[in-house]
Design a protein around this motif. Structure first.
Motif, PDB file in Angstrom:
ATOM      1  N   PHE A 127      -7.536 -20.089  -4.426  1.00  0.00           N
ATOM      2  CA  PHE A 127      -6.681 -19.094  -3.766  1.00  0.00           C
ATOM      3  C   PHE A 127      -5.779 -19.693  -2.692  1.00  0.00           C
ATOM      4  N   TYR A 128      -6.074 -20.929  -2.266  1.00  0.00           N
ATOM      5  CA  TYR A 128      -5.180 -21.569  -1.300  1.00  0.00           C
ATOM      6  C   TYR A 128      -5.176 -23.074  -1.533  1.00  0.00           C
ATOM      7  N   THR A 129      -3.976 -23.648  -1.674  1.00  0.00           N
ATOM      8  CA  THR A 129      -3.826 -25.085  -1.847  1.00  0.00           C
ATOM      9  C   THR A 129      -2.773 -25.603  -0.877  1.00  0.00           C
ATOM     10  N   PHE A 130      -3.150 -26.606  -0.100  1.00  0.00           N
ATOM     11  CA  PHE A 130      -2.223 -27.221   0.861  1.00  0.00           C
ATOM     12  C   PHE A 130      -1.611 -28.462   0.218  1.00  0.00           C
ATOM     13  N   THR A 131      -0.280 -28.539   0.237  1.00  0.00           N
ATOM     14  CA  THR A 131       0.423 -29.662  -0.372  1.00  0.00           C
ATOM     15  C   THR A 131       1.217 -30.445   0.672  1.00  0.00           C
ATOM     16  N   SER A 132       1.503 -31.697   0.341  1.00  0.00           N
ATOM     17  CA  SER A 132       2.286 -32.547   1.234  1.00  0.00           C
ATOM     18  C   SER A 132       3.769 -32.247   1.058  1.00  0.00           C
ATOM     19  N   ASN A 133       4.604 -32.917   1.836  1.00  0.00           N
ATOM     20  CA  ASN A 133       6.057 -32.728   1.732  1.00  0.00           C
ATOM     21  C   ASN A 133       6.592 -33.163   0.375  1.00  0.00           C
ATOM     22  N   LYS A 134       5.860 -34.060  -0.281  1.00  0.00           N
ATOM     23  CA  LYS A 134       6.263 -34.549  -1.597  1.00  0.00           C
ATOM     24  C   LYS A 134       5.695 -33.697  -2.734  1.00  0.00           C
ATOM     25  N   GLY A 135       5.004 -32.615  -2.382  1.00  0.00           N
ATOM     26  CA  GLY A 135       4.456 -31.721  -3.390  1.00  0.00           C
ATOM     27  C   GLY A 135       3.102 -32.114  -3.926  1.00  0.00           C
ATOM     28  N   LYS A 136       2.470 -33.116  -3.318  1.00  0.00           N
ATOM     29  CA  LYS A 136       1.151 -33.550  -3.763  1.00  0.00           C
ATOM     30  C   LYS A 136       0.073 -32.646  -3.180  1.00  0.00           C
ATOM     31  N   GLU A 137      -0.886 -32.224  -4.024  1.00  0.00           N
ATOM     32  CA  GLU A 137      -1.992 -31.397  -3.551  1.00  0.00           C
ATOM     33  C   GLU A 137      -2.929 -32.239  -2.678  1.00  0.00           C
ATOM     34  N   PHE A 139      -5.613 -30.550  -0.373  1.00  0.00           N
ATOM     35  CA  PHE A 139      -6.920 -29.905  -0.452  1.00  0.00           C
ATOM     36  C   PHE A 139      -6.757 -28.457  -0.872  1.00  0.00           C
ATOM     37  N   SER A 140      -7.843 -27.887  -1.386  1.00  0.00           N
ATOM     38  CA  SER A 140      -7.823 -26.515  -1.885  1.00  0.00           C
ATOM     39  C   SER A 140      -9.066 -25.766  -1.424  1.00  0.00           C
ATOM     40  N   LEU A 141      -8.913 -24.460  -1.278  1.00  0.00           N
ATOM     41  CA  LEU A 141     -10.039 -23.566  -1.040  1.00  0.00           C
ATOM     42  C   LEU A 141     -10.198 -22.699  -2.282  1.00  0.00           C
ATOM     43  N   PHE A 142     -11.446 -22.462  -2.702  1.00  0.00           N
ATOM     44  CA  PHE A 142     -11.646 -21.695  -3.932  1.00  0.00           C
ATOM     45  C   PHE A 142     -12.873 -20.805  -3.840  1.00  0.00           C
ATOM     46  N   GLY A 143     -12.884 -19.789  -4.688  1.00  0.00           N
ATOM     47  CA  GLY A 143     -14.029 -18.919  -4.866  1.00  0.00           C
ATOM     48  C   GLY A 143     -14.460 -18.985  -6.316  1.00  0.00           C
ATOM     49  N   GLU A 144     -15.742 -18.727  -6.571  1.00  0.00           N
ATOM     50  CA  GLU A 144     -16.256 -18.875  -7.930  1.00  0.00           C
ATOM     51  C   GLU A 144     -17.335 -17.852  -8.232  1.00  0.00           C
ATOM     52  N   HIS A 190      -8.377 -33.474  -2.644  1.00  0.00           N
ATOM     53  CA  HIS A 190      -7.776 -34.204  -3.764  1.00  0.00           C
ATOM     54  C   HIS A 190      -7.583 -35.665  -3.362  1.00  0.00           C
ATOM     55  N   LEU A 191      -8.549 -36.500  -3.742  1.00  0.00           N
ATOM     56  CA  LEU A 191      -8.505 -37.915  -3.398  1.00  0.00           C
ATOM     57  C   LEU A 191      -7.321 -38.594  -4.083  1.00  0.00           C
ATOM     58  N   THR A 192      -7.129 -38.274  -5.359  1.00  0.00           N
ATOM     59  CA  THR A 192      -5.949 -38.688  -6.117  1.00  0.00           C
ATOM     60  C   THR A 192      -5.523 -37.486  -6.954  1.00  0.00           C
ATOM     61  N   SER A 193      -4.515 -37.673  -7.797  1.00  0.00           N
ATOM     62  CA  SER A 193      -4.073 -36.568  -8.653  1.00  0.00           C
ATOM     63  C   SER A 193      -5.126 -36.208  -9.690  1.00  0.00           C
ATOM     64  N   ASN A 194      -6.082 -37.111  -9.951  1.00  0.00           N
ATOM     65  CA  ASN A 194      -7.120 -36.874 -10.954  1.00  0.00           C
ATOM     66  C   ASN A 194      -8.513 -36.693 -10.366  1.00  0.00           C
ATOM     67  N   ILE A 231     -18.202 -34.585  -7.190  1.00  0.00           N
ATOM     68  CA  ILE A 231     -16.940 -35.198  -7.570  1.00  0.00           C
ATOM     69  C   ILE A 231     -16.429 -34.586  -8.863  1.00  0.00           C
ATOM     70  N   THR A 232     -15.121 -34.442  -8.992  1.00  0.00           N
ATOM     71  CA  THR A 232     -14.515 -33.907 -10.200  1.00  0.00           C
ATOM     72  C   THR A 232     -13.437 -34.870 -10.703  1.00  0.00           C
ATOM     73  N   TYR A 233     -13.198 -34.830 -12.001  1.00  0.00           N
ATOM     74  CA  TYR A 233     -12.131 -35.648 -12.586  1.00  0.00           C
ATOM     75  C   TYR A 233     -11.331 -34.777 -13.540  1.00  0.00           C
TER      76      TYR A 233
END
Length: 235
Positions: A127-137, A139-144, A190-194, A231-233
């Motif tokens: 429900f909320y994702t913070f991105t950098s100026n370059k559009g990279k994600e 961190f995110s907050l989520f519900g499940e 988000h450590l990296t894009s993956n 960890i997720t990939y």
């Protein structure tokens, strides 16, 4: 006929690939471990009742374990489209109770090992994702929410030995099923894009499973707090 079937499968696979590419869908796999508490009130009452009746009460058997919370493991495979993620999840839980007494005249033990294998479907909303100026994600907050089925197994062993003579011995295994719903919220970095690292806190609501084969027919209830990190990939 066979060639036609193969062509249909190729076309269907191609369509799915195009749809996934268009929607920017991602296949995600994850592993996490953490700590879980369990609502094992009836199992604790059963153990207490056994302790206060012969032969356990006569020889003064001590409570060595009383179905405590424990470390658990979880794996999931999901499919994310934008802020929505759908998938399947598997969890493994274990706890146990034990009465024991050993002295010069003999030994006594009554042990119950509980294993819970949970399979569920889950829906996660970022429900909320913070991105950098370059559009990279970043961190995110989520519900499940994750409804599922828990397959419970009880391993019951026990013995009474007096002056090297075995007067009683038990070794049984019983199974039962119950439904549950896991509600939780988390933080994903988000450590990296993956690759992502996450911390999740939630509560599992279980219907419980009655074991009539055990003394006093207790209900095994896996309900409790869930706190984990993992960890997720994403492919």
């Amino acid at each position: 006929m066979l060639k036609l079937r193969i062509m249909k499968k190729i076309v269907l696979l191609s369509v799915l690939i195009v749809i996934c590419s268009t929607l920017k869908a991602q296949l995600t796999v994850g592993y996490s471990f953490g700590y879980a508490t369990y609502n094992m009130g009836e199992m604790k009452d059963m153990l207490n009742s056994i302790q206060t009746t012969p032969p356990a009460s006569t020889i003064g058997a001590k409570n060595m374990d009383d179905f405590p919370g424990n470390i658990y493991n979880s794996i999931n495979v999901g499919y994310r489209i934008a802020k929505h993620e759908f998938g399947i999840k598997g969890e493994y839980h274990t706890t146990g109770g034990k009465l024991s007494k050993i002295d010069y005249s003999g030994s006594y033990e009554m042990k119950f090992i509980l294993n819970g294998y949970k399979g569920s479907f889950y829906y996660r909303n970022y429900f909320y994702t913070f991105t950098s100026n370059k559009g990279k994600e970043l961190f995110s907050l989520f519900g499940e929410i994750a409804p599922g089925v828990t397959f419970s197994q009880v391993k019951h062993t026990g013995y009474l030995i007096v002056e090297e003579n075995t007067l009683d011995s038990e070794d049984d295994k019983f199974n039962a099923n119950g439904i549950s719903v896991l509600l939780q919220a988390g933080f994903k970095y988000h450590l990296t894009s993956n690759i992502g690292l996450q911390v999740v806190l939630g509560y599992d609501i279980s219907s419980g499973s009655e074991f009539k084969e055990l003394p006093y027919s207790p209900n095994i209830n896996w309900s409790g707090v869930r706190l984990n990190g993992g960890i997720t990939y994403s492919f």
